[in-house]
Scaffold this motif. Sequence first.
Motif, short mmCIF file in Angstrom:
data_model
loop_
_atom_site.label_atom_id
_atom_site.label_comp_id
_atom_site.label_asym_id
_atom_site.label_seq_id
_atom_site.Cartn_x
_atom_site.Cartn_y
_atom_site.Cartn_z
N LEU A 283 0.88 -1.32 0.19
CA LEU A 283 -0.11 -0.25 0.13
C LEU A 283 0.83 1.17 -0.01
O LEU A 283 1.55 1.67 0.15
CB LEU A 283 -0.85 0.08 1.58
CG LEU A 283 -1.90 -0.97 1.15
CD1 LEU A 283 -2.77 -1.15 2.34
CD2 LEU A 283 -2.89 -1.15 -0.06
N ILE A 284 0.33 1.89 -0.31
CA ILE A 284 1.12 3.61 -0.89
C ILE A 284 1.57 3.72 0.65
O ILE A 284 0.14 4.42 1.78
CB ILE A 284 0.01 4.75 -1.62
CG1 ILE A 284 0.87 5.85 -2.04
CG2 ILE A 284 -0.59 5.25 -0.55
CD1 ILE A 284 0.56 5.87 -3.41
N THR A 285 2.61 4.10 1.04
CA THR A 285 3.18 5.20 1.69
C THR A 285 2.74 7.09 1.84
O THR A 285 2.89 7.14 1.00
CB THR A 285 4.63 5.73 2.22
OG1 THR A 285 5.30 6.15 1.08
CG2 THR A 285 5.06 3.77 2.28
N ALA A 286 2.63 7.63 2.85
CA ALA A 286 2.96 9.25 3.15
C ALA A 286 3.37 9.75 1.84
O ALA A 286 3.53 10.55 1.56
CB ALA A 286 2.65 9.63 4.26
N GLU A 287 4.78 9.36 1.92
CA GLU A 287 5.39 9.77 0.86
C GLU A 287 5.88 9.51 -0.62
O GLU A 287 5.66 10.74 -1.12
CB GLU A 287 7.02 9.28 1.53
CG GLU A 287 7.88 9.79 3.02
CD GLU A 287 7.05 8.88 3.65
OE1 GLU A 287 7.44 9.84 5.37
OE2 GLU A 287 6.64 7.91 2.86
#
Length: 297
Positions: A283-287
């Motif tokens: 899943l995508i990270t904040a960065e």
Amino acid sequence: MELDVFVIGGVGIDTIVRVPGLPLDDVETIHVEPVESYVGHTGHGVALGCHLLGLRTGLADVIGDDEEGYRIRKLYDDLRLPLHVAFHPSGTRRSVNLVTPDGRRLALYDGRHPAGLQVDPDLWRTSCAQAEHVHVSIMDFARQALPDALAWGCSISTDLHDWDGRNDYHKDFATAADIVFVSTSALTLDAVDWILAKGRARLVVAMAGADGSYLHFTDRPPQHIPAIELPDRPVVDTNGAGDAYVAAFLARWLDGVSWYDAAVAGSIAGAWACGSRGTHTDLITAEELAARSRTLG
């Protein structure tokens, strides 16, 4: 500990079987790639997605005191994610998901728990009191938590998945939530209007896969958010894409951005999830979300 997002219900084990196409041929044997299993399901996807996006997140659910339940508990220990569980002898929920080469899926869902399952409300009450936002998965037991979330004044969201607009099972969730996510796959034309008229929802987000998503309000026309393509991450598996969308939408909305910008973030996260095999494996990270958002902007 205060929480940004507290998820109630929806963790289990997904077994992924990669098939040559759907529907399957009417033959006795079909050879497939190695079968894999993952901690998954909708509540876990939202909780993990929010965690990777930097939110203080926790989850409560009913699972089994079994091998699958142990695997879930170990993962949450490893992630240092708060997990509150009640055990039930019916065991941990499971799903066998058939996935085609272009990423389409058919889920064979084993919910296991008996209808009308009653759960000690202490499972969620303390965390509801500490949370800014509560996401309630459509597990039957979780409807018992809705009055508590309302009483504590939390904002509430839910995902009705492939609701047809008629099934009474979903209506408690649909009318209690401030933000309602729902797939367009089986949705009737008047279902969104019913949610906005009968419930508390300020927004209904209708997710339409490759056609993007639609924001429905009580006081203005619907707004279409086109699907986003990530050329470096072609679609290989749509498992968990909707949960990734929900997590990113909530994370950005809780940051104070507009509904539209939250939906764009959800679209990016959903597209990112489609580029990895398995359920909630990448899943995508904040960065990365910030980087992709800048590129689109």
